[in-house]
Design a protein around this motif. Structure first.
Motif, PDB file in Angstrom:
ATOM      1  N   LYS A 495      38.082  45.902  24.912  1.00 37.02           N
ATOM      2  CA  LYS A 495      39.448  46.116  24.448  1.00 37.02           C
ATOM      3  C   LYS A 495      40.467  45.743  25.540  1.00 37.02           C
ATOM      4  N   GLU A 496      40.128  46.087  26.773  1.00 43.40           N
ATOM      5  CA  GLU A 496      41.026  45.751  27.885  1.00 43.40           C
ATOM      6  C   GLU A 496      41.134  44.243  28.041  1.00 43.40           C
ATOM      7  N   LEU A 497      40.014  43.543  27.863  1.00 42.99           N
ATOM      8  CA  LEU A 497      40.041  42.085  27.975  1.00 42.99           C
ATOM      9  C   LEU A 497      40.928  41.485  26.875  1.00 42.99           C
ATOM     10  N   ALA A 498      40.856  42.035  25.681  1.00 38.24           N
ATOM     11  CA  ALA A 498      41.718  41.560  24.595  1.00 38.24           C
ATOM     12  C   ALA A 498      43.188  41.849  24.899  1.00 38.24           C
ATOM     13  N   ARG A 499      43.464  43.011  25.460  1.00 39.67           N
ATOM     14  CA  ARG A 499      44.849  43.384  25.769  1.00 39.67           C
ATOM     15  C   ARG A 499      45.461  42.475  26.828  1.00 39.67           C
ATOM     16  N   LYS A 562      31.634  42.483  33.387  1.00 39.66           N
ATOM     17  CA  LYS A 562      31.253  41.575  34.459  1.00 39.66           C
ATOM     18  C   LYS A 562      32.368  40.580  34.794  1.00 39.66           C
ATOM     19  N   ILE A 563      33.128  40.116  33.786  1.00 34.58           N
ATOM     20  CA  ILE A 563      34.220  39.204  34.117  1.00 34.58           C
ATOM     21  C   ILE A 563      35.315  39.940  34.879  1.00 34.58           C
ATOM     22  N   PHE A 564      35.542  41.231  34.551  1.00 35.03           N
ATOM     23  CA  PHE A 564      36.482  42.020  35.324  1.00 35.03           C
ATOM     24  C   PHE A 564      36.045  42.117  36.788  1.00 35.03           C
ATOM     25  N   THR A 565      34.760  42.429  36.984  1.00 30.68           N
ATOM     26  CA  THR A 565      34.232  42.599  38.335  1.00 30.68           C
ATOM     27  C   THR A 565      34.376  41.318  39.141  1.00 30.68           C
ATOM     28  N   ARG A 566      34.014  40.193  38.523  1.00 32.20           N
ATOM     29  CA  ARG A 566      34.104  38.915  39.222  1.00 32.20           C
ATOM     30  C   ARG A 566      35.562  38.542  39.516  1.00 32.20           C
ATOM     31  N   LEU A 567      36.463  38.850  38.601  1.00 35.70           N
ATOM     32  CA  LEU A 567      37.877  38.561  38.824  1.00 35.70           C
ATOM     33  C   LEU A 567      38.426  39.388  39.978  1.00 35.70           C
ATOM     34  N   GLN A 568      38.002  40.663  40.060  1.00 32.36           N
ATOM     35  CA  GLN A 568      38.431  41.500  41.184  1.00 32.36           C
ATOM     36  C   GLN A 568      37.956  40.927  42.500  1.00 32.36           C
ATOM     37  N   SER A 569      36.750  40.424  42.541  1.00 32.24           N
ATOM     38  CA  SER A 569      36.190  39.872  43.764  1.00 32.24           C
ATOM     39  C   SER A 569      36.880  38.575  44.156  1.00 32.24           C
ATOM     40  N   ARG A 570      37.173  37.720  43.177  1.00 30.54           N
ATOM     41  CA  ARG A 570      37.771  36.416  43.458  1.00 30.54           C
ATOM     42  C   ARG A 570      39.267  36.500  43.771  1.00 30.54           C
ATOM     43  N   ASP A 571      39.982  37.356  43.084  1.00 30.57           N
ATOM     44  CA  ASP A 571      41.448  37.419  43.259  1.00 30.57           C
ATOM     45  C   ASP A 571      41.923  38.861  43.149  1.00 30.57           C
ATOM     46  N   PRO A 572      41.771  39.656  44.242  1.00 27.54           N
ATOM     47  CA  PRO A 572      42.170  41.069  44.175  1.00 27.54           C
ATOM     48  C   PRO A 572      43.666  41.265  43.941  1.00 27.54           C
ATOM     49  N   THR A 573      44.480  40.311  44.426  1.00 17.79           N
ATOM     50  CA  THR A 573      45.927  40.452  44.217  1.00 17.79           C
ATOM     51  C   THR A 573      46.285  40.342  42.745  1.00 17.79           C
ATOM     52  N   LEU A 574      45.733  39.335  42.058  1.00 20.73           N
ATOM     53  CA  LEU A 574      45.968  39.182  40.619  1.00 20.73           C
ATOM     54  C   LEU A 574      45.400  40.372  39.852  1.00 20.73           C
ATOM     55  N   SER A 575      44.233  40.855  40.276  1.00 21.65           N
ATOM     56  CA  SER A 575      43.623  42.003  39.603  1.00 21.65           C
ATOM     57  C   SER A 575      44.522  43.227  39.682  1.00 21.65           C
ATOM     58  N   ALA A 576      45.095  43.458  40.898  1.00 20.22           N
ATOM     59  CA  ALA A 576      45.996  44.601  41.063  1.00 20.22           C
ATOM     60  C   ALA A 576      47.258  44.420  40.230  1.00 20.22           C
ATOM     61  N   GLU A 577      47.757  43.179  40.181  1.00 16.75           N
ATOM     62  CA  GLU A 577      48.962  42.905  39.391  1.00 16.75           C
ATOM     63  C   GLU A 577      48.736  43.172  37.906  1.00 16.75           C
ATOM     64  N   LEU A 578      47.549  42.835  37.420  1.00 13.90           N
ATOM     65  CA  LEU A 578      47.230  43.045  36.004  1.00 13.90           C
ATOM     66  C   LEU A 578      46.802  44.468  35.707  1.00 13.90           C
ATOM     67  N   GLY A 579      46.509  45.254  36.771  1.00 12.57           N
ATOM     68  CA  GLY A 579      46.059  46.632  36.569  1.00 12.57           C
ATOM     69  C   GLY A 579      44.663  46.724  36.015  1.00 12.57           C
ATOM     70  N   LEU A 580      43.757  45.843  36.498  1.00  9.50           N
ATOM     71  CA  LEU A 580      42.394  45.848  35.971  1.00  9.50           C
ATOM     72  C   LEU A 580      41.660  47.114  36.377  1.00  9.50           C
ATOM     73  N   PRO A 581      40.686  47.570  35.609  1.00 12.93           N
ATOM     74  CA  PRO A 581      39.892  48.751  35.987  1.00 12.93           C
ATOM     75  C   PRO A 581      39.252  48.531  37.340  1.00 12.93           C
ATOM     76  N   SER A 582      39.327  49.527  38.219  1.00 12.54           N
ATOM     77  CA  SER A 582      38.763  49.388  39.557  1.00 12.54           C
ATOM     78  C   SER A 582      37.430  50.106  39.659  1.00 12.54           C
ATOM     79  N   GLY A 583      36.711  49.803  40.759  1.00 12.14           N
ATOM     80  CA  GLY A 583      35.451  50.481  41.010  1.00 12.14           C
ATOM     81  C   GLY A 583      34.338  50.037  40.093  1.00 12.14           C
ATOM     82  N   LEU A 584      34.301  48.781  39.671  1.00  8.71           N
ATOM     83  CA  LEU A 584      33.292  48.310  38.733  1.00  8.71           C
ATOM     84  C   LEU A 584      32.035  47.871  39.466  1.00  8.71           C
ATOM     85  N   LEU A 585      30.877  48.196  38.935  1.00  6.71           N
ATOM     86  CA  LEU A 585      29.608  47.813  39.536  1.00  6.71           C
ATOM     87  C   LEU A 585      29.336  46.337  39.310  1.00  6.71           C
TER      88      LEU A 585
END
Length: 586
Positions: A495-499, A562-585
């Motif tokens: 749902k978050e990915l769709a949003r 998994k796409i969230f996790t990889r996005l956080q690893s590749r671009d933490p600034t964009l992830s923070a800007e989008l408010g992605l869920p943190s602490g993903l395995l």
């Protein structure tokens, strides 16, 4: 006055400046409208200490009278008033000595202010016999580059204040510029160090009465002020500009009419690349590194934040300085006022700046404790103890979030903590492991150390406590909700990915998409055919992002995670800007 005589007088005046004040003069010169585009020229002349070259540039740019006016104005801005007076006298102008008539000494008449002898020389005997505390003055002279560390050590080693002052005056104030700087220090310290009656006192009423009839006397300015609040400043990344339109007010009580709108922007920087130079200059950072640009209006004062606790040790007020970084190099400047949370700069030149503290003194600082939960199999926390530096805080945040770790927000220490002391972190669980056993509180600009807390399968709340020797300086409760994911967090991923689909389509680049495709292929989310179809059938980054997101969503919640996790690893600034869920395995 003939051109040759003017050039000679100007060049000799500049030669009398210490190196740091010559740099400061050149830096302020670049703020003149007609020289804003001559930065490379001024920088080259400054690096060569080409006094005649700077003088020629002044005359060719402003004409003879204009060059004299600009030089005198800048000398007064940097508090070299006697040099400004001497230059005007050499140019055949009317004598003026702003501030010099404001000191009353026995047998020292006000005419001394218009003699060719410097007031420091006139008052030598009084300075030697009446000044009982020389060390604060030596600190400022060292800060301003008038004396070197070797001279500082030699003078400080002498047994009495008379010996120290005599040595200073006889052998270490070599130029008129040095004496001018020392005179400005005397003006500040005399009210504090005289305890023998009215032999040396500042008489501001006399100053005001005489100054009003003097050429070049300063006007009373209704100054606009900015104050950057260290405790509330929030940034999403180091180096990001923040625009602000602060409430500003004049220095006069009851004045509320603001005729001019003021707006500025600022960004926090990192001290890391400057640490080695600061060490050679015997300084440590005492506040965040800030770059401020005024967009509209004019500011006559600025308050820069610091994290030093001044309440327990008021003697350290004289140890503050400000590092000014520009094309002319690093310049250490004095501050005009120190408050418990800020230092004041008058007539500031805005460029990267940060508050400094003279090294070698034990001080207390205001700190933050940052806690990050890793995604390892057993509960592992990273606990940082750092000064209240938003730039350093963001550096740590980027590093931790890039590994998929989650921040645990807890209150900061209320007490100020001693620098260079070792602190112990404990947890009230018998099987908790914490390394290292002790951590020294120092400023580390790039990769600060941290406590690692390891607890295998905790099943209850627990408490972290920070101690210095036997004293508890901070404590917090870590609850089960802080380290356990409540419920099945995977239900939100698809749902978050769709949003976030519209924002991702807008912001992800082709480079990032290709990296994510490689990552998801490695994770088994995509196969080679699916990866190739996204690259070949879609031409633009937006089209590729749409295909990738839609394909991953159809594969379910785990693929979305998994796409969230990889996005956080590749671009933490964009992830923070989008408010992605943190602490993903991973």
């Amino acid at each position: 006055m003939a051109s040759e005589s003017l050039i000679k007088a100007l060049a000799e005046t500049l030669e009398d400046l210490s190196l740091s004040y010559f740099r400061l003069f050149c830096s302020k010169l670049l703020r003149e409208d007609l020289l804003r585009n001559r930065q490379s020229t001024v920088s080259a002349l400054m690096a060569d200490r080409d006094f005649t070259g700077i003088t020629d540039l002044l005359v060719s740019t402003f004409t003879e009278d204009g060059a004299l006016s600009v030089a005198v104005k800048i000398l007064r801005q940097i508090n070299c008033n006697f040099l400004a007076h001497s230059l005007v006298m050499a140019a055949g102008g009317q004598s003026f000595m702003p501030g010099f008539s404001g000191i009353t000494l026995p047998e020292a008449h006000h005419e001394c202010s218009i003699s060719k002898q410097h007031p420091v020389d006139s008052w030598k005997d009084y300075l030697i016999h009446d000044v009982s505390d020389v060390e604060p003055m030596l600190d400022e002279l060292l800060t301003k580059g008038v004396i070197e560390q070797e001279s500082f050590d030699k003078i400080s080693a002498l047994p009495t204040s008379e010996d120290k002052m005599r040595e200073l005056l006889d052998g270490h104030l070599k130029t008129v510029g040095d004496k001018d700087i020392f005179y400005n220090i005397i003006k500040k310290w005399l009210p504090k160090i005289t305890d023998q009656g009215p032999r040396m006192i500042l008489q501001s009423a006399v100053v005001d009465r005489h100054m009003s009839h003097m050429p070049f006397a300063p006007a009373i300015k209704i100054g606009r002020t900015i104050r950057v609040n260290l405790l509330t400043s929030e940034i999403s990344s180091v180096g990001e500009w923040i625009k602000a339109e602060p409430e500003v007010n004049c220095g006069c009580r009851g004045c509320s009419n603001l005729q001019e709108k003021v707006s500025f922007r600022y960004q926090f920087g990192s001290w890391e690349e400057h640490m080695e130079r600061l060490e050679t200059m015997h300084y440590i950072p005492a506040g965040p590194l800030l770059d401020i640009t005024v967009i509209a209006g004019k500011l006559d004062q600025a308050y820069l934040p610091h994290w030093i606790c001044t309440e327990d040790n008021p003697t350290i007020l004289g140890k503050f300085a400000v590092l000014h970084i520009d094309a002319c190099g690093d310049v250490v400047e004095p501050v005009s006022e120190v408050t418990p949370s800020h230092v004041k700069l008058s007539q500031p030149i805005f460029s990267p700046r940060g508050v400094l503290m003279r090294a070698g003194f034990r001080v207390k600082i205001n700190c933050k404790v940052l806690i990050y939960k890793t995604n390892k199999a057993f509960l592992t926390l990273h606990v940082y103890l750092i000064p209240r530096d938003p730039g350093l805080q963001q550096t740590i945040k980027n590093k931790e979030l890039s590994s998929g770790y989650k921040i645990i927000q807890k209150p900061y220490p209320e007490k100020s903590l001693k620098m260079r002391e070792r602190y112990i972190l404990t947890a009230d669980m018998d099987h908790a492991e914490i390394y290292p056993e002790k951590l020294k509180l120092i400023y580390e600009g790039g990769d600060p150390n941290f406590f690692e807390v390891f607890i295998e399968n905790p099943d209850s709340h627990f408490q972290l406590t920070l101690r210095h020797e036997s004293e508890t300086v901070w404590t917090c409760a870590i609850r089960k909700d802080d380290y356990n994911d409540t419920g099945d967090i995977q239900v939100i991923y698809d749902k978050e990915l769709a949003r976030l689909r519209p924002k991702l389509v807008e912001k992800v680049s082709n480079v990032l998409i290709k990296q994510l495709l490689d990552d998801l292929l490695e994770d088994g989310v995509l196969n080679d055919g699916e990866k190739d179809s996204i690259l070949q059938e879609s031409c633009t980054s937006a089209d590729r992002a749409r295909c990738l997101i839609d394909m991953v969503r159809k594969k379910g919640r785990e693929a979305s995670r998994k796409i969230f996790t990889r996005l956080q690893s590749r671009d933490p600034t964009l992830s923070a800007e989008l408010g992605l869920p943190s602490g993903l395995l991973v």
